[in-house]
Design an enzyme around this catalytic site. Sequence first.
Site, short mmCIF file in Angstrom:
data_model
loop_
_atom_site.label_atom_id
_atom_site.label_comp_id
_atom_site.label_asym_id
_atom_site.label_seq_id
_atom_site.Cartn_x
_atom_site.Cartn_y
_atom_site.Cartn_z
N HIS A 77 23.39 21.33 51.13
CA HIS A 77 22.58 21.22 49.75
C HIS A 77 23.57 21.20 48.85
O HIS A 77 23.14 21.65 47.63
CB HIS A 77 21.64 22.32 49.86
CG HIS A 77 20.77 22.60 50.71
ND1 HIS A 77 19.70 21.62 50.85
CD2 HIS A 77 20.77 23.05 52.25
CE1 HIS A 77 18.71 22.04 52.01
NE2 HIS A 77 19.49 22.91 52.64
N ARG A 107 42.44 50.15 31.98
CA ARG A 107 41.22 49.86 31.34
C ARG A 107 41.14 48.45 30.82
O ARG A 107 40.02 47.72 30.55
CB ARG A 107 40.69 50.84 30.35
CG ARG A 107 40.35 52.28 30.77
CD ARG A 107 40.40 53.11 29.71
NE ARG A 107 39.11 53.02 28.88
CZ ARG A 107 37.98 53.49 29.25
NH1 ARG A 107 38.04 54.58 30.16
NH2 ARG A 107 37.00 53.63 28.37
N ASN A 161 35.83 53.24 19.79
CA ASN A 161 35.27 52.28 20.96
C ASN A 161 33.86 52.09 20.83
O ASN A 161 33.06 52.91 20.34
CB ASN A 161 35.40 53.12 22.46
CG ASN A 161 36.68 53.10 22.91
OD1 ASN A 161 37.98 52.71 22.05
ND2 ASN A 161 36.95 54.05 24.02
N GLY A 162 33.38 50.96 21.20
CA GLY A 162 31.99 50.42 20.98
C GLY A 162 31.76 49.47 19.96
O GLY A 162 32.71 48.55 19.73
N GLU A 199 31.73 38.66 47.00
CA GLU A 199 32.90 39.66 46.41
C GLU A 199 34.08 39.22 46.66
O GLU A 199 35.13 39.28 45.81
CB GLU A 199 32.74 41.08 47.16
CG GLU A 199 33.59 42.09 46.94
CD GLU A 199 33.64 42.56 45.76
OE1 GLU A 199 34.57 43.16 45.10
OE2 GLU A 199 32.77 42.34 44.63
N LYS A 229 38.48 47.44 32.93
CA LYS A 229 37.87 48.13 33.93
C LYS A 229 36.37 48.92 33.75
O LYS A 229 35.51 48.76 34.65
CB LYS A 229 39.19 49.46 34.30
CG LYS A 229 38.42 50.27 35.47
CD LYS A 229 38.54 49.40 36.80
CE LYS A 229 38.30 50.31 38.01
NZ LYS A 229 38.22 49.50 39.19
N GLU A 253 39.41 36.98 40.10
CA GLU A 253 39.78 37.93 38.92
C GLU A 253 41.20 37.95 38.95
O GLU A 253 41.64 38.36 37.77
CB GLU A 253 39.12 39.39 39.50
CG GLU A 253 37.54 39.69 39.00
CD GLU A 253 37.29 40.98 39.52
OE1 GLU A 253 36.49 41.64 38.77
OE2 GLU A 253 37.54 41.28 40.74
N LYS A 265 36.86 38.61 43.83
CA LYS A 265 38.52 39.21 43.43
C LYS A 265 39.42 38.13 43.59
O LYS A 265 40.59 38.35 42.81
CB LYS A 265 38.68 39.84 44.91
CG LYS A 265 37.92 41.43 45.21
CD LYS A 265 38.54 42.22 44.18
CE LYS A 265 37.29 43.60 43.97
NZ LYS A 265 36.35 43.07 43.38
N TRP A 293 40.65 46.38 23.43
CA TRP A 293 40.35 44.89 24.02
C TRP A 293 39.75 44.30 22.91
O TRP A 293 38.54 44.74 22.53
CB TRP A 293 39.72 45.42 25.20
CG TRP A 293 39.31 44.14 26.06
CD1 TRP A 293 40.07 43.47 27.07
CD2 TRP A 293 38.05 43.62 26.57
NE1 TRP A 293 39.55 42.67 27.91
CE2 TRP A 293 38.41 42.66 27.38
CE3 TRP A 293 36.62 43.70 25.95
CZ2 TRP A 293 37.32 41.86 27.98
CZ3 TRP A 293 35.86 42.86 26.67
CH2 TRP A 293 35.99 42.02 27.56
N CYS A 298 38.31 49.33 25.78
CA CYS A 298 39.28 50.05 24.99
C CYS A 298 39.26 51.69 25.34
O CYS A 298 38.67 52.14 25.76
CB CYS A 298 38.78 49.80 23.49
SG CYS A 298 38.13 48.55 22.86
#
Length: 621
Positions: A516, A27, A106-107, A493, A616, A500, A497, A81, A2
């Site tokens: 395996h 964000r 925010n929070g 990574e 973000k 995401e 990506k 958000w 947020c």
Amino acid sequence: MCGIVGGVAERNIVPILLEGLKRLEYRGYDSSGIALLNANQEIERVRSLGKISALETSIEAYKRSESALFNGFIGIAHTRWATHGVPAENNAHPHICNNQVAVVHNGIIENYQSLKAEQIVEGYRFTSETDTEVVAHAVHKFLQSSKTLLEAVQKAVKTFDGAYALGVVSPQDNHHLIAARKGSPLVIGIGIGEHFIASDVSALLPVTQNFIFLEEGDIAEITRESVVIYDIAGNKVERPVKQSQLSANSVELGEHRHYMHKEIFEQPQAVIDTLEGRISQDHVLVSSFGHQAEEIFKQVNQIQIIACGTSYHSGLVAKYWFEDIIGLPCFVEVASEYRYRNPVVLNNTLFVTISQSGETADTLAALQQVKKIKQEKNIATLCICNVPESSLTRESDLIFLTHAGPEIGVASTKAFTTQLVALALLLTAVGRSKGLMTEKRENIIVKGLQKLPGLIQKALEHEDVIKEMAKCFADRDSALFLGRGTMYPIAMEGALKLKEISYIHAEAYPAGELKHGPLALIDEAIPVVTIAPNDDLLEKLKSNLQEVKARGGQMIVFEDEKSNVDSEGNMRVVKATSNVGRITAPITFNIPLQLLSYHVALIKGTDVDQPRNLAKSVTVE
């Protein structure tokens, strides 16, 4: 996550708030809103689901329907958000109580349910599912018995458990904007005859370069003429004004279609900036980590790295480096797990936190947990971060800033690359301080890092080939990434990506683990992306590739020019780089994986810079 923008100005605040919200879009958010005090000292509010452009449309519709100007000199704005409550207009901020208090937050208020129950008994009516609405009601309640809005907010925050960054306005104290911070970042922008608040300096760069970074527990009373800050005990305190080196243009797209693409191509310069002033000829300057760094490093017997997401992957690469190159034990753990167990922290540990923003809630909480036993265990803390004046930098003994510049795309690119550069420098600095690294080895590493911008540039030149390869993912729902040694976390990574920004399910495995379990997935429908550097494990990796080939897997191989993996049948090979060493190889091979994910996302038609459900900076749990 947020975003907050607010201000008290000599001009109409609405365009400033809207521009600030646009600069916080990276964000991640699902709704937005603005509340302001109009000329009649009444609260006006407009909220909307979706992008800021939808909010602008809603403002114009509000003006027409209400015959209103919708302007004022004091206001607050927010991008939300969803945490408590689904994305919906009634859950969007700002929240208002009885037309006397407007709040952005925010929070997370952890005790909101008990507060809500009390407030319902007291007669307050709730119109949202959010935890934030209890903040507006609490401030309103205490405003009835307080002389000022500041006093009401000071009383209200004492009833909150959890994290918050707050912006509060009220017609009853119509020249003041109150800001409060606990566990969630908030800055004050200093202007001439006007002052602002934001959760990120980037929101305010068009109007100021000067900022005050509020500290934990601070509450600020802001007018056009002054900023007065009080600490958690209610005492007036002075906080320094810092001048930002960022410019408003530094967060513009330029010739690029997306911020992610721009940031991928900024990586050669980001590496140059990260190395600048940190190396001298063939040596790493240990003092780059702080003036006490060398004495601290001499005592270190093990490294503990704590991070989340992409930063966690950089830590995993560093584990190989520390243990293979200088023989120093290195442990890497996800912050959200570390903070909720009882970890054993040994004496003489260097506790390293890694975060692009420096505000990652779980990483910060893990650091605070370790600080409680810091003295008795002789623990030193070091943060690797891209944001000066962030919470992590303020709470760590040693600081290394990556100088990656603003990273707007939610999927991290240049922050990851510069974190790896920072960790390579840390490896060298610790190794030399403890006598575990020869001068020859240090010289080789430094020379390799100096070549790195050129190696990255060469890897970027393969974009057209990678763009063509991305087409094979057009109708795919899953992918597998393989690597060995340091290339395994790079494969992790790469998989992150892809999932995401393209929403394709992707997994990464050590190539030696194929038998395996993952081999059962292999058929002609699943692309297998493999990283093949010319190292000691190359021949074993080639055997793993044959296992995939024999089962019809569609393979994309990124190799060193000397790896000699042949393109044939269902195997397509890109000679992504050459002359890479143990340090530069994982950094360089990550570049084509970034480009691959970007171009797959374009083919899939997803929102590259703001992927669904992601933020973000994750400043809440």
